[in-house]
Design a protein around this motif. Sequence first.
Motif, short mmCIF file in Angstrom:
data_model
loop_
_atom_site.label_atom_id
_atom_site.label_comp_id
_atom_site.label_asym_id
_atom_site.label_seq_id
_atom_site.Cartn_x
_atom_site.Cartn_y
_atom_site.Cartn_z
N THR A 28 -0.43 -6.33 -4.67
CA THR A 28 -0.82 -6.13 -6.07
C THR A 28 0.33 -6.51 -6.99
N SER A 65 0.80 -1.22 0.00
CA SER A 65 0.00 0.00 0.00
C SER A 65 0.84 1.28 0.00
N THR A 95 3.12 2.84 8.18
CA THR A 95 2.07 1.87 8.49
C THR A 95 1.33 1.51 7.21
N LEU A 96 1.12 0.21 7.01
CA LEU A 96 0.40 -0.25 5.82
C LEU A 96 -1.11 -0.05 6.02
N LEU A 97 -1.75 0.59 5.05
CA LEU A 97 -3.20 0.82 5.14
C LEU A 97 -3.96 -0.49 5.01
N HIS A 98 -3.39 -1.44 4.27
CA HIS A 98 -3.99 -2.76 4.12
C HIS A 98 -2.86 -3.73 3.76
N THR A 99 -3.14 -5.02 3.76
CA THR A 99 -2.09 -6.01 3.50
C THR A 99 -2.26 -6.69 2.14
N ALA A 100 -3.09 -6.11 1.29
CA ALA A 100 -3.26 -6.67 -0.06
C ALA A 100 -1.97 -6.48 -0.86
N CYS A 128 5.68 -1.04 6.36
CA CYS A 128 6.47 -1.29 5.15
C CYS A 128 7.93 -1.44 5.57
N LYS A 145 3.01 -4.71 10.63
CA LYS A 145 2.00 -3.85 10.02
C LYS A 145 2.62 -2.66 9.28
#
Length: 628
Positions: A302, A268, A295-300, A289, A287
């Motif tokens: 891409t 993210s 802080t990662l907003l989500h763990t998806a 990078c 949580k």
Amino acid sequence: MSPTKDSNKISVLNQLLAIVKEISGLPECRNTTKKMYYNLVRRVKLLSPLFEELKDSEEELEDSEIRAFVLLRVALDSAMDLLKLVNEGSKLYQALQRDKIADKFCQMTDQIEASLSSIPYDKLNVSEEVQEQIELVHAQFKRAKGRTDSPDLQLDRDLEIAQKEKDPDPEVLRRLSENLQLRTINDLKKESLALHEMVISSSVDPGDCFAKMSSLLRKLKDYVLTINPEADTSEGEKGLIKHRSPVIPDDFRCPISLELMRDPVIVSTGQTYERSCIQKWLDAGHKTCPKTQQTLLHTALTPNYVLKSLIALWCESNGIELPKNQDNCRNKKTGKFVSDCDRPAIHALLQKLLDGNPEIQRAAAGELRLLAKRNADNRVCIAEAGAIPRLVELLSSTDPRTQEHAVTALLNLSINEANKGSIVNSGAIPDIVDVLKTGSMEARENAAATLFSLSVIDENKVIIGAAGAIPALIDLLCQGTPRGKKDAATAIFNLAIYQGNKVRAVRAGIVVPLMRFLKDAGGGMVDEALAILAILASHQEGKLAIGQAEPFPVLVEVIKTGSPRNRENAAAVLWSLCTGDAQHLKIARELGAEEALKELSENGTDRAKRKAGNILELLQRVEVVVDP
């Protein structure tokens, strides 16, 4: 307490506790500034009890006190930035710019010391021992102002030769490789990445400095490859590169493994990683990078198809096959990825510890002792392999050398904060105390040092004291070698921060040897004796025991002629003894303390001035009573 003030107090204290915890958890520094780095981290750690106690207190802080703590928080935030910069930055840059780095540490010390000076400790609702500890830390910062590490003349000469000469002497490159901790290709890859990131993030042209660093890095890499020709290819790349590979572009390398990416994915924050590496990072519970620490907003994850296509084109044009089974991201519980430890060797040594042959066990424990001393990665790997319980078992070995190796290995492992808990949870403390009582002199010294290391965690102070360590430490203090006495004194001082251990130390008879050290100016233990006496005197039993040991002549003499630190501690002891005791005040006056205290109140450290002023005030009150 008003809701606003209460909210401000809790907020600033929580922020201070968080930043101290973050600084305390920083990894071990392995470059040329490691001493300055270690000293700053160590001093900051000692501030934690003050914030904890104030947070638990119901008494409100004045606006001026809150402002002082806000200034301290700002200073500690800056310290965190500096420590991260030093630990994660280029080792070559720091070696070439040691004076600039040292100046930054001096400025940081000045900033923290100035912040501490603005805090009125005597007005805060904290226990005497916490106040004493914080004042000691403040004194350490004050003494450190303007101080820098002694110059490393050999390192300076080696850097000069390596820069000037086209083909430097291999011995010069060997020393540089060792001093800068650039021993392996992994080390050099990380250094290359650090240099690359420094240039990208720098707001100014790096110019000649970068050229010098790049040249040195090439020479060091050539040296490493000369002594280990196979080092240029990782296990994941061996057999996959049909001919000698060109340099892999940095953008094609995973920031975690530093290897060519096969399946690049975007997180993210916009950073790209090899899928298997970042997945392991996330699976470990992180949580943030890894590269930016955001802080990662989500763990998806891409897929980065564009970069994957570019990597495929580059590989095709250079005759390189993409790795089919790339897994260069073995992570440890600490979140560190590129490891210098030799896991197979460590596991082999662990098996030898389980062997019934005493000689094999002794040799394996000795090797683990050396590996644990060598670097931070080894300390983590050895603990993860399950060696700590096995080493604890060997503390009971009837072979003195095996026992010595085991306790020293645990000492080295305890440098890692996480390992401290593992050692205590393995039930090591009673066995370490037994080694302290009955082991060889070297084993006893290292047992004392291990107990000191473990006692950095407050709850361990209680466990160690209850295990009977203090009488054994006092025996070592009396009978040990000069080094053993210092190890014992350091451990006793740290343990005595806990009130219950003050009583244990006094009842075990510590005051008599401390007074003996205090009266022997040439014995080298005056500093330690006074520091321990100052902390014991804050307890009623300690005050009574010290008062019965006829301490006044030597205390007054130290106040007159001692070092700034010793004058400060002597005044602290004298103040405790004289508070509420007219007879002690009379003795102090008869010995000429008043004149010495007046001089100290003008020229001593801040703490010494306060203590001297308090005693002078007590003396004046006695005069009023005696001469109405």
